[in-house]
Write a protein that holds these residues in place. Structure first.
Motif, PDB file in Angstrom:
ATOM      1  N   SER A  92       0.818  -1.198   0.000  1.00 41.88           N
ATOM      2  CA  SER A  92       0.000   0.000   0.000  1.00 41.88           C
ATOM      3  C   SER A  92       0.852   1.248   0.000  1.00 41.88           C
ATOM      4  O   SER A  92       1.940   1.297   0.600  1.00 41.88           O
ATOM      5  CB  SER A  92      -0.921   0.020   1.232  1.00 41.88           C
ATOM      6  N   ILE A  93       0.374   2.271  -0.648  1.00 40.24           N
ATOM      7  CA  ILE A  93       1.024   3.583  -0.685  1.00 40.24           C
ATOM      8  C   ILE A  93      -0.042   4.639  -0.399  1.00 40.24           C
ATOM      9  O   ILE A  93      -1.248   4.367  -0.501  1.00 40.24           O
ATOM     10  CB  ILE A  93       1.674   3.847  -2.053  1.00 40.24           C
ATOM     11  N   PRO A  94       0.347   5.864  -0.011  1.00 42.43           N
ATOM     12  CA  PRO A  94      -0.644   6.911   0.248  1.00 42.43           C
ATOM     13  C   PRO A  94      -1.408   7.252  -1.037  1.00 42.43           C
ATOM     14  O   PRO A  94      -0.878   7.192  -2.143  1.00 42.43           O
ATOM     15  CB  PRO A  94       0.193   8.099   0.741  1.00 42.43           C
ATOM     16  N   GLU A  95      -2.711   7.618  -0.853  1.00 44.11           N
ATOM     17  CA  GLU A  95      -3.529   7.996  -2.001  1.00 44.11           C
ATOM     18  C   GLU A  95      -2.978   9.252  -2.672  1.00 44.11           C
ATOM     19  O   GLU A  95      -3.017   9.387  -3.901  1.00 44.11           O
ATOM     20  CB  GLU A  95      -4.989   8.239  -1.570  1.00 44.11           C
ATOM     21  N   ALA A  96      -2.513  10.164  -1.845  1.00 50.78           N
ATOM     22  CA  ALA A  96      -1.941  11.422  -2.360  1.00 50.78           C
ATOM     23  C   ALA A  96      -0.820  11.862  -1.427  1.00 50.78           C
ATOM     24  O   ALA A  96      -0.750  11.410  -0.279  1.00 50.78           O
ATOM     25  CB  ALA A  96      -3.019  12.497  -2.456  1.00 50.78           C
ATOM     26  N   PRO A  97       0.086  12.689  -1.887  1.00 49.08           N
ATOM     27  CA  PRO A  97       1.167  13.165  -1.003  1.00 49.08           C
ATOM     28  C   PRO A  97       0.593  13.832   0.242  1.00 49.08           C
ATOM     29  O   PRO A  97      -0.259  14.721   0.162  1.00 49.08           O
ATOM     30  CB  PRO A  97       1.933  14.148  -1.890  1.00 49.08           C
ATOM     31  N   GLY A  98       1.021  13.399   1.418  1.00 48.06           N
ATOM     32  CA  GLY A  98       0.557  13.943   2.683  1.00 48.06           C
ATOM     33  C   GLY A  98      -0.715  13.316   3.205  1.00 48.06           C
ATOM     34  O   GLY A  98      -1.168  13.678   4.284  1.00 48.06           O
ATOM     35  N   SER A  99      -1.326  12.343   2.479  1.00 46.13           N
ATOM     36  CA  SER A  99      -2.572  11.713   2.922  1.00 46.13           C
ATOM     37  C   SER A  99      -2.257  10.524   3.822  1.00 46.13           C
ATOM     38  O   SER A  99      -1.263   9.835   3.625  1.00 46.13           O
ATOM     39  CB  SER A  99      -3.378  11.251   1.716  1.00 46.13           C
ATOM     40  N   SER A 100      -3.152  10.318   4.815  1.00 44.21           N
ATOM     41  CA  SER A 100      -2.986   9.177   5.722  1.00 44.21           C
ATOM     42  C   SER A 100      -3.702   7.929   5.235  1.00 44.21           C
ATOM     43  O   SER A 100      -3.553   6.867   5.818  1.00 44.21           O
ATOM     44  CB  SER A 100      -3.482   9.557   7.133  1.00 44.21           C
ATOM     45  N   THR A 101      -4.521   8.060   4.204  1.00 39.31           N
ATOM     46  CA  THR A 101      -5.269   6.908   3.667  1.00 39.31           C
ATOM     47  C   THR A 101      -4.371   6.144   2.719  1.00 39.31           C
ATOM     48  O   THR A 101      -3.780   6.720   1.799  1.00 39.31           O
ATOM     49  CB  THR A 101      -6.531   7.380   2.939  1.00 39.31           C
ATOM     50  N   MET A 102      -4.285   4.836   2.949  1.00 38.83           N
ATOM     51  CA  MET A 102      -3.434   3.986   2.145  1.00 38.83           C
ATOM     52  C   MET A 102      -4.277   3.185   1.158  1.00 38.83           C
ATOM     53  O   MET A 102      -5.421   2.844   1.418  1.00 38.83           O
ATOM     54  CB  MET A 102      -2.657   3.027   3.039  1.00 38.83           C
ATOM     55  N   THR A 103      -3.668   2.905   0.028  1.00 45.77           N
ATOM     56  CA  THR A 103      -4.354   2.140  -1.000  1.00 45.77           C
ATOM     57  C   THR A 103      -3.347   1.380  -1.834  1.00 45.77           C
ATOM     58  O   THR A 103      -2.167   1.751  -1.911  1.00 45.77           O
ATOM     59  CB  THR A 103      -5.185   3.064  -1.916  1.00 45.77           C
ATOM     60  N   LYS A 104      -3.829   0.283  -2.456  1.00 47.47           N
ATOM     61  CA  LYS A 104      -3.005  -0.485  -3.373  1.00 47.47           C
ATOM     62  C   LYS A 104      -3.351  -0.202  -4.823  1.00 47.47           C
ATOM     63  O   LYS A 104      -2.653  -0.683  -5.723  1.00 47.47           O
ATOM     64  CB  LYS A 104      -3.164  -1.985  -3.102  1.00 47.47           C
ATOM     65  N   GLN A 105      -4.423   0.508  -5.044  1.00 49.86           N
ATOM     66  CA  GLN A 105      -4.838   0.807  -6.396  1.00 49.86           C
ATOM     67  C   GLN A 105      -4.094   2.045  -6.902  1.00 49.86           C
ATOM     68  O   GLN A 105      -3.827   2.983  -6.147  1.00 49.86           O
ATOM     69  CB  GLN A 105      -6.358   1.060  -6.442  1.00 49.86           C
ATOM     70  N   PHE A 106      -3.781   2.036  -8.174  1.00 54.09           N
ATOM     71  CA  PHE A 106      -3.108   3.198  -8.769  1.00 54.09           C
ATOM     72  C   PHE A 106      -3.685   3.431 -10.150  1.00 54.09           C
ATOM     73  O   PHE A 106      -4.276   2.553 -10.776  1.00 54.09           O
ATOM     74  CB  PHE A 106      -1.593   2.969  -8.850  1.00 54.09           C
ATOM     75  N   ARG A 107      -3.485   4.659 -10.614  1.00 56.59           N
ATOM     76  CA  ARG A 107      -3.938   5.055 -11.939  1.00 56.59           C
ATOM     77  C   ARG A 107      -2.947   6.062 -12.498  1.00 56.59           C
ATOM     78  O   ARG A 107      -2.540   7.011 -11.810  1.00 56.59           O
ATOM     79  CB  ARG A 107      -5.329   5.681 -11.876  1.00 56.59           C
ATOM     80  N   ALA A 108      -2.587   5.828 -13.740  1.00 58.82           N
ATOM     81  CA  ALA A 108      -1.627   6.732 -14.414  1.00 58.82           C
ATOM     82  C   ALA A 108      -2.127   6.996 -15.820  1.00 58.82           C
ATOM     83  O   ALA A 108      -2.516   6.066 -16.529  1.00 58.82           O
ATOM     84  CB  ALA A 108      -0.241   6.129 -14.454  1.00 58.82           C
ATOM     85  N   ALA A 109      -2.110   8.254 -16.228  1.00 61.04           N
ATOM     86  CA  ALA A 109      -2.552   8.649 -17.565  1.00 61.04           C
ATOM     87  C   ALA A 109      -1.508   9.593 -18.160  1.00 61.04           C
ATOM     88  O   ALA A 109      -1.049  10.534 -17.509  1.00 61.04           O
ATOM     89  CB  ALA A 109      -3.924   9.329 -17.492  1.00 61.04           C
ATOM     90  N   GLY A 110      -1.148   9.320 -19.381  1.00 59.86           N
ATOM     91  CA  GLY A 110      -0.154  10.169 -20.043  1.00 59.86           C
ATOM     92  C   GLY A 110       0.327   9.538 -21.339  1.00 59.86           C
ATOM     93  O   GLY A 110      -0.199   8.512 -21.813  1.00 59.86           O
ATOM     94  N   ARG A 111       1.379  10.149 -21.896  1.00 54.77           N
ATOM     95  CA  ARG A 111       1.933   9.677 -23.147  1.00 54.77           C
ATOM     96  C   ARG A 111       2.807   8.455 -22.880  1.00 54.77           C
ATOM     97  O   ARG A 111       3.725   8.490 -22.065  1.00 54.77           O
ATOM     98  CB  ARG A 111       2.763  10.789 -23.773  1.00 54.77           C
ATOM     99  N   LEU A 112       2.510   7.374 -23.587  1.00 46.23           N
ATOM    100  CA  LEU A 112       3.239   6.127 -23.398  1.00 46.23           C
ATOM    101  C   LEU A 112       4.071   5.873 -24.647  1.00 46.23           C
ATOM    102  O   LEU A 112       3.544   5.549 -25.710  1.00 46.23           O
ATOM    103  CB  LEU A 112       2.254   4.972 -23.163  1.00 46.23           C
ATOM    104  N   THR A 113       5.397   6.042 -24.473  1.00 47.51           N
ATOM    105  CA  THR A 113       6.293   5.851 -25.609  1.00 47.51           C
ATOM    106  C   THR A 113       6.508   4.379 -25.859  1.00 47.51           C
ATOM    107  O   THR A 113       6.137   3.509 -25.036  1.00 47.51           O
ATOM    108  CB  THR A 113       7.646   6.525 -25.332  1.00 47.51           C
ATOM    109  N   ASP A 114       7.128   4.106 -27.010  1.00 48.28           N
ATOM    110  CA  ASP A 114       7.359   2.708 -27.365  1.00 48.28           C
ATOM    111  C   ASP A 114       8.332   2.046 -26.406  1.00 48.28           C
ATOM    112  O   ASP A 114       8.191   0.866 -26.084  1.00 48.28           O
ATOM    113  CB  ASP A 114       7.894   2.627 -28.803  1.00 48.28           C
TER     114      ASP A 114
END
Length: 672
Positions: A92-114
């Motif tokens: 588990s990692i924090p949901e956001a920087p400085g947050s006390s809530t932990m989660t294992k889920q993540f989401r990333a959106a952006g340009r994905l190079t080859d």
């Protein structure tokens, strides 16, 4: 005949619930909707918000083996080589920087190079999905809501319509349409009323070919009123008319028009005629029309009540349509005397058909119709059964054969035999045998009482009303019975035969007094019967010195709007003379029966002793005692009947139970 009061408590029938708005159903569906939404959007993986990462961070975590699984989905809406990477971490990692809530889920959106794509594929924890478009995203979000909203709308609207249908359907007709195939009845299924079938046969011809009558200028009757005793086949005959003509048949009861709401009955009448016009040619059958067609202005208070409004609407509708439309009204009642005169006039109910009780030939025809469905033995002769059932209606004859079939099945027979039919006839006409506990004194009293009836009738009978059977076994509400079966149908009442019946009815009481030196209350039914016959002779039939004057028609029904007060139509002096004549007739026949029993005392005791020994003897045994002094033919004992009767447990006699210890007597021999 002594009567025993055996009243049984009956459970009241529960009414069916009305078709109305049901909030419980809506509450259940609302709970299902909430549960579905919870399962759809509140899954364990969505209890916390996923951590937002960058594509490069995801690549590094994948190469470090910290990602458990993930999904790569290209997203054309973000731009070229744009992708969305979602997944689950091993720690588990924090949901956001400085947050006390932990989660294992993540989401990333952006340009994905080859190069990053190759690095993610090497981790072998990501699965690729096809690219999503704006349309598929909208559909994925909107379609579930549309389905749920549509389902709720359907359920709410259906409930509201059902509630509205129950509230707004009061004015609709409740006439039932009989199907032609399943409920089809023809003239072959109706017997015993040939004259009535001939009357309605032209209605069938009119429905098949109306031009045959209209081109001659003739007009078929708008309405046909069938009058007759209950069970004579009025409803069955109306169905046969529709079955022969092969037209729709609407059936409704007169009580279906009358409701507690004002105007509902009139509205149902209008709707019924409207349905008839739409389905023309057709037949509309109104059963028990006296429920709505009684005389107007009846009652002490008068006024225009709901029933009268319904009758007024019926009168107007019957005048407002023409028979060329092909709508014919057939009504049935057994009380034509209470119907309103405006309903019976020509132009509404033009024709009255009297459906009487069947005669000898009619009874045999009815028995043959109902015997088609019953397996009869070869020794069953329907002509003999018809000869022994005078005065029975078609419904009673059908019930007789049904009782015979049930009795044969209870006796483990494959076919219904003649003895089964005879036992069923006695059960229908005189009641079922009941094994009541009687001591020797009561049995002796009952035996002499019945012997007195049988002796007097055996001496006075002219072959018209012979003794059929004498028994001291309780039947129905009596403790004993002397049965008579006329050899022919009773159409008229001769004076001498009525006097013989009065003497026979008094024979039981006289036998008790002559032999036992005491009288009992067992002759209560006999006294009522002979008094009724004597009063008819004096007041209705003119069989007395008072002459052919009717003194009996002096009681009008108050609630038919005829007379509020009941006035006698003769003086007090005439009333006194009527009472004297009734007493004179009964006293003369009492002396006559007393002389017969006194002169034939030995025959009386032999008949009574035979009853004590055998419990039941036939009429031929009574005649043998009168002619030869003893019984010549053996007395038949039916062991099957005893098997059907359960033994009665002994019990102490009840105190003040006079009704249970009355001696038996004969039922009413003929209607007077």
């Amino acid at each position: 005949m002594p009567e025993v009061d055996n009243k049984k408590k009956r459970r009241p029938l529960k009414n069916l619930p009305p078709d109305r708005f049901q909030p419980k159903v809506l509450f259940i569906w609302f709970a299902i909707f909430v549960a579905a939404m919870a399962l759809l959007y509140w899954t364990p993986g969505r209890m916390t918000s996923p951590a937002t990462l960058k594509i490069q961070q995801v690549v590094e975590l994948a190469e470090g083996g910290k990602i458990k699984e993930g999904v790569i989905r290209p997203d054309a809406s973000g731009g070229r080589d744009w992708a969305v990477v979602t997944g689950e971490l091993k720690e588990s990692i924090p949901e956001a920087p400085g947050s006390s809530t932990m989660t294992k889920q993540f989401r990333a959106a952006g340009r994905l190079t080859d190069s990053n794509m190759e690095r993610l594929q090497k981790a072998q924890v990501f699965a690729e999905q096809p690219a999503t478009t704006l349309l598929t995203q909208i559909a994925a979000q909107v379609v579930p809501f549309l389905i749920i909203i549509g389902l709720l709308y359907f359920l709410f609207v259906r409930q509201l319509k059902q509630a509205g249908r129950g509230a707004l359907s009061f004015g609709k007709s409740r006439a039932k349409l009989l199907t032609r195939d399943r409920d089809k009845v023809t003239f072959a299924d109706v017997a015993g009323c040939d004259e009535a079938k001939e009357e309605v046969a032209e209605v069938v011809e009119f429905l098949k070919d109306p031009k045959k009558f209209t081109k001659m200028g003739g007009r078929i009757p708008k309405g046909i009123l069938m009058v007759g005793p209950p069970g004579t086949g009025k409803t069955l005959l109306a169905k046969a008319v529709a079955g022969e003509a092969e037209v729709p048949f609407f059936s409704i009861s007169g009580s279906d028009f009358v409701e507690m709401f004002v105007g509902v009955g009139a509205s149902r009448v209008r709707d019924m005629f409207e349905q008839g016009r739409k389905n023309a040619p057709c037949l509309i059958f109104i059963d028990e029309i006296d429920a709505v067609g009684r005389q107007r202005g009846a009652g002490l208070g008068g006024g225009n009540d709901e029933r009268e409004q319904t009758l007024n609407s019926l009168l107007v509708e019957m005048d407002g349509f023409d028979t060329t439309e092909g709508v014919i009204i057939i009504a049935a009642t057994n009380r034509p005397d209470v119907l309103d005169s405006a309903l019976l006039r020509p132009g509404r109910f033009d024709r009255q058909i009297y459906v009487d009780l069947p005669d000898l030939v009619g009874r045999e025809q009815i028995l043959r119709v109902h015997a088609r469905k019953i397996s009869l033995a070869e020794n069953v002769e329907l002509s003999i059964i018809a000869r022994g059932t005078p005065g029975l209606s078609g419904a009673e004859l059908a019930n007789l054969l049904n009782e015979a079939a049930l009795l044969a099945a209870r006796r483990n027979k494959k076919k219904v035999e003649m003895i089964d039919v005879d036992d069923a006839r006695e059960k229908v006409q005189f009641g079922r045998e009941r094994r009541r506990l009687m001591d020797d004194e009561e049995k002796k009293l009952t035996a002499f009482h019945e012997a007195g009836h049988a002796l007097v009738q055996g001496v006075l009978d002219d072959g018209y009303l012979p003794v059929h059977k004498v028994t001291i076994i309780p039947r129905g509400r009596s403790l004993g019975s002397t049965m008579f079966i006329p050899k022919k149908d009773v159409l008229t009442h001769a004076k001498q035969r009525m006097l013989n019946q009065i003497a026979m009815g008094l024979g039981g009481r006289i036998a008790e007094e002559t032999v036992l030196g005491d009288i009992s209350s067992g002759a209560a039914g006999d006294i009522k019967q002979v008094t009724k016959i004597a009063r008819h002779m004096v007041c209705d039939w003119g069989m007395s010195p008072l002459g052919p004057i009717a003194y009996g028609d002096n009681h009008d029904t108050v609630f038919l709007g005829r007379e509020i007060t009941r006035n006698e139509k003769y003086s007090e002096e005439t009333a006194r003379r009527i009472d004297e004549e009734i007493r004179r007739i009964i006293d003369e026949q009492y002396q006559r029966a007393t002389q017969i029993i006194t002169e034939r005392r030995d025959a009386l005791e032999k008949i009574a002793n035979a009853l004590i020994e055998f419990e039941t003897i036939e009429g031929k045994h009574v005649l043998e005692i009168l002619q030869h002094g003893n019984i010549q033919t053996p007395v038949f004992r039916d062991p099957l009947t005893k098997q059907d009767t359960k033994p009665v447990e002994k019990r102490p006699p009840e105190k003040n139970a006079a009704a249970d210890t009355l001696p038996g007597s004969s039922p009413a021999p003929t209607p007077a």
